[in-house]
Design a protein around this motif. Structure first.
Motif, mmCIF file in Angstrom:
data_model
loop_
_atom_site.group_PDB
_atom_site.id
_atom_site.type_symbol
_atom_site.label_atom_id
_atom_site.label_comp_id
_atom_site.label_asym_id
_atom_site.label_seq_id
_atom_site.Cartn_x
_atom_site.Cartn_y
_atom_site.Cartn_z
ATOM 1 N N MET A 15 50.849 37.032 78.311
ATOM 2 C CA MET A 15 51.721 37.731 79.150
ATOM 3 C C MET A 15 50.990 38.772 79.855
ATOM 4 O O MET A 15 49.934 39.209 79.425
ATOM 5 N N THR A 16 51.506 39.274 80.979
ATOM 6 C CA THR A 16 51.270 40.350 81.818
ATOM 7 C C THR A 16 52.407 41.396 81.795
ATOM 8 O O THR A 16 53.442 40.685 82.158
ATOM 9 N N LYS A 17 52.231 42.433 81.934
ATOM 10 C CA LYS A 17 53.419 43.415 82.097
ATOM 11 C C LYS A 17 53.662 43.509 83.607
ATOM 12 O O LYS A 17 54.878 43.404 84.090
ATOM 13 N N SER A 18 52.700 43.656 84.557
ATOM 14 C CA SER A 18 52.704 43.728 85.764
ATOM 15 C C SER A 18 51.607 42.970 86.620
ATOM 16 O O SER A 18 50.704 42.735 86.006
ATOM 17 N N GLU A 19 51.787 42.748 87.854
ATOM 18 C CA GLU A 19 50.901 42.131 88.709
ATOM 19 C C GLU A 19 49.531 42.573 88.472
ATOM 20 O O GLU A 19 49.553 43.821 88.720
ATOM 21 N N GLY A 20 48.410 41.688 88.191
ATOM 22 C CA GLY A 20 47.135 42.484 88.283
ATOM 23 C C GLY A 20 46.824 42.937 87.063
ATOM 24 O O GLY A 20 45.693 43.234 86.759
ATOM 25 N N ASP A 21 47.591 42.921 86.098
ATOM 26 C CA ASP A 21 47.302 43.433 84.732
ATOM 27 C C ASP A 21 46.467 42.435 83.749
ATOM 28 O O ASP A 21 46.498 41.236 84.361
ATOM 29 N N ALA A 22 45.767 42.793 83.205
ATOM 30 C CA ALA A 22 44.992 41.881 82.224
ATOM 31 C C ALA A 22 45.787 41.234 81.350
ATOM 32 O O ALA A 22 46.742 41.891 80.821
ATOM 33 N N PRO A 23 45.683 40.084 81.104
ATOM 34 C CA PRO A 23 46.715 39.343 80.044
ATOM 35 C C PRO A 23 46.577 39.874 78.903
ATOM 36 O O PRO A 23 45.484 40.315 78.320
ATOM 37 N N VAL A 24 47.527 39.952 78.070
ATOM 38 C CA VAL A 24 47.672 40.312 76.657
ATOM 39 C C VAL A 24 48.213 39.176 75.799
ATOM 40 O O VAL A 24 49.165 38.267 76.336
ATOM 41 N N LEU A 25 47.428 38.993 74.828
ATOM 42 C CA LEU A 25 47.795 37.813 73.924
ATOM 43 C C LEU A 25 48.635 38.471 72.664
ATOM 44 O O LEU A 25 48.091 39.188 71.907
ATOM 45 N N VAL A 26 49.616 37.659 72.346
ATOM 46 C CA VAL A 26 50.630 37.940 71.155
ATOM 47 C C VAL A 26 50.519 36.756 70.323
ATOM 48 O O VAL A 26 51.018 35.598 70.728
ATOM 49 N N ARG A 27 50.048 36.974 68.814
ATOM 50 C CA ARG A 27 50.182 35.835 68.255
ATOM 51 C C ARG A 27 51.635 35.430 67.762
ATOM 52 O O ARG A 27 52.308 36.242 67.736
ATOM 53 N N PHE A 28 51.882 34.174 67.567
ATOM 54 C CA PHE A 28 53.101 33.493 67.093
ATOM 55 C C PHE A 28 52.970 32.477 66.177
ATOM 56 O O PHE A 28 51.853 31.832 66.176
ATOM 57 N N SER A 29 54.064 32.152 65.392
ATOM 58 C CA SER A 29 54.187 31.014 64.471
ATOM 59 C C SER A 29 55.874 30.344 65.021
ATOM 60 O O SER A 29 56.513 31.237 64.960
ATOM 61 N N HIS A 30 55.592 29.148 65.454
ATOM 62 C CA HIS A 30 56.852 28.429 65.859
ATOM 63 C C HIS A 30 57.315 27.415 64.684
ATOM 64 O O HIS A 30 56.312 26.399 64.366
ATOM 65 N N VAL A 47 64.010 26.131 66.806
ATOM 66 C CA VAL A 47 62.698 26.634 66.446
ATOM 67 C C VAL A 47 63.198 27.907 65.622
ATOM 68 O O VAL A 47 64.045 28.711 65.960
ATOM 69 N N TRP A 48 62.355 28.525 64.630
ATOM 70 C CA TRP A 48 62.300 29.632 63.886
ATOM 71 C C TRP A 48 60.958 30.440 64.574
ATOM 72 O O TRP A 48 59.927 29.673 64.173
ATOM 73 N N GLN A 49 61.033 31.358 65.031
ATOM 74 C CA GLN A 49 60.158 32.089 65.877
ATOM 75 C C GLN A 49 59.400 33.419 65.108
ATOM 76 O O GLN A 49 60.506 34.210 64.685
ATOM 77 N N VAL A 50 58.189 33.573 64.930
ATOM 78 C CA VAL A 50 57.797 35.008 64.350
ATOM 79 C C VAL A 50 56.679 35.183 65.337
ATOM 80 O O VAL A 50 55.874 34.266 65.498
ATOM 81 N N ALA A 51 56.358 36.456 65.670
ATOM 82 C CA ALA A 51 55.617 36.885 66.683
ATOM 83 C C ALA A 51 55.235 38.368 66.276
ATOM 84 O O ALA A 51 55.993 39.099 65.695
ATOM 85 N N ASP A 52 53.963 38.674 66.749
ATOM 86 C CA ASP A 52 53.454 40.189 66.577
ATOM 87 C C ASP A 52 54.181 40.934 67.857
ATOM 88 O O ASP A 52 53.512 41.038 68.746
ATOM 89 N N SER A 53 55.195 41.536 67.470
ATOM 90 C CA SER A 53 56.218 42.109 68.457
ATOM 91 C C SER A 53 55.438 43.699 68.966
ATOM 92 O O SER A 53 55.396 44.219 69.897
ATOM 93 N N ALA A 54 54.517 43.992 67.921
ATOM 94 C CA ALA A 54 53.684 45.364 68.289
ATOM 95 C C ALA A 54 52.737 45.067 69.349
ATOM 96 O O ALA A 54 52.670 46.031 70.084
ATOM 97 N N GLN A 55 52.074 43.931 69.324
ATOM 98 C CA GLN A 55 51.180 43.585 70.342
ATOM 99 C C GLN A 55 52.139 43.483 71.788
ATOM 100 O O GLN A 55 51.564 44.154 72.699
ATOM 101 N N PHE A 56 53.181 43.054 71.633
ATOM 102 C CA PHE A 56 54.110 42.754 72.823
ATOM 103 C C PHE A 56 54.434 44.402 73.556
ATOM 104 O O PHE A 56 54.169 44.549 74.699
ATOM 105 N N PHE A 57 54.727 45.194 72.570
ATOM 106 C CA PHE A 57 55.492 46.559 72.921
ATOM 107 C C PHE A 57 54.184 47.561 73.312
ATOM 108 O O PHE A 57 54.225 48.212 74.423
ATOM 109 N N ALA A 58 52.867 47.216 73.047
ATOM 110 C CA ALA A 58 51.563 47.979 73.140
ATOM 111 C C ALA A 58 51.428 47.659 74.682
ATOM 112 O O ALA A 58 50.737 48.542 75.293
ATOM 113 N N ALA A 59 51.420 46.368 75.016
ATOM 114 C CA ALA A 59 51.245 45.943 76.588
ATOM 115 C C ALA A 59 52.133 46.844 77.538
ATOM 116 O O ALA A 59 51.880 46.704 78.549
#
Length: 142
Positions: free
Chosen positions: A102-117, A130-142
């Motif tokens: 994901m990228t938060k804004s145009e031009g930002d470096a991509p952030v990788l957020v681990r998941f298990s589906h 699907v039952w999804q689990v992901a590292d939400s801390a990485q998402f919010f840190a972006a």
């Protein structure tokens, strides 16, 4: 019960029909191919998105999943996509391990957020949800 098999991301003739279906869904979601998505999923799929993840909740049916969850999630970011790295074949259950890119804004470096589906497959080889689990801390840190 057969032992779980880990298969690579590319389509392989050794993949089970369940793994092929899950891989086909990831491709259809990336391409935004609504017809293929409808053919792969059951009529009323369920997305169980872990609490703490943005828009985490249980979504039932295509309208809630695509008109609710994805629409709200995409409003938070500039770009977002799921990239599965490996699959674990459990027959009527397939686990995909990977990362969201994901990228938060145009031009930002991509952030990788681990998941298990964890995908459930019905007897007709259609995906129930699907039952999804992901590292939400990485998402919010972006």
């Amino acid at each position: 019960m057969t032992p779980a098999q880990i298969s690579v991301l590319d389509d392989s003739s050794s993949d089970s029909e369940s793994v092929r279906q899950v891989k086909a869904l990831y491709r259809a979601l990336k391409a935004k191919d609504q017809q293929a998505i409808r053919e792969i999923l059951v009529d009323e799929p369920v997305w169980d998105v872990c609490p703490g993840f943005p828009e985490g909740a249980v979504y039932r049916g295509l309208a809630e999943i695509f008109g609710g969850f994805y629409q709200k999630l995409r409003a938070r970011v500039h770009s977002f996509g799921a990239v599965p790295d490996s699959f674990v074949d459990g027959g009527d259950t397939v686990v995909a391990l990977g990362h969201y890119q994901m990228t938060k804004s145009e031009g930002d470096a991509p952030v990788l957020v681990r998941f298990s589906h964890v995908w459930r497959i019905d007897s007709r080889k259609r995906i129930e949800g699907v039952w999804q689990v992901a590292d939400s801390a990485q998402f919010f840190a972006a």
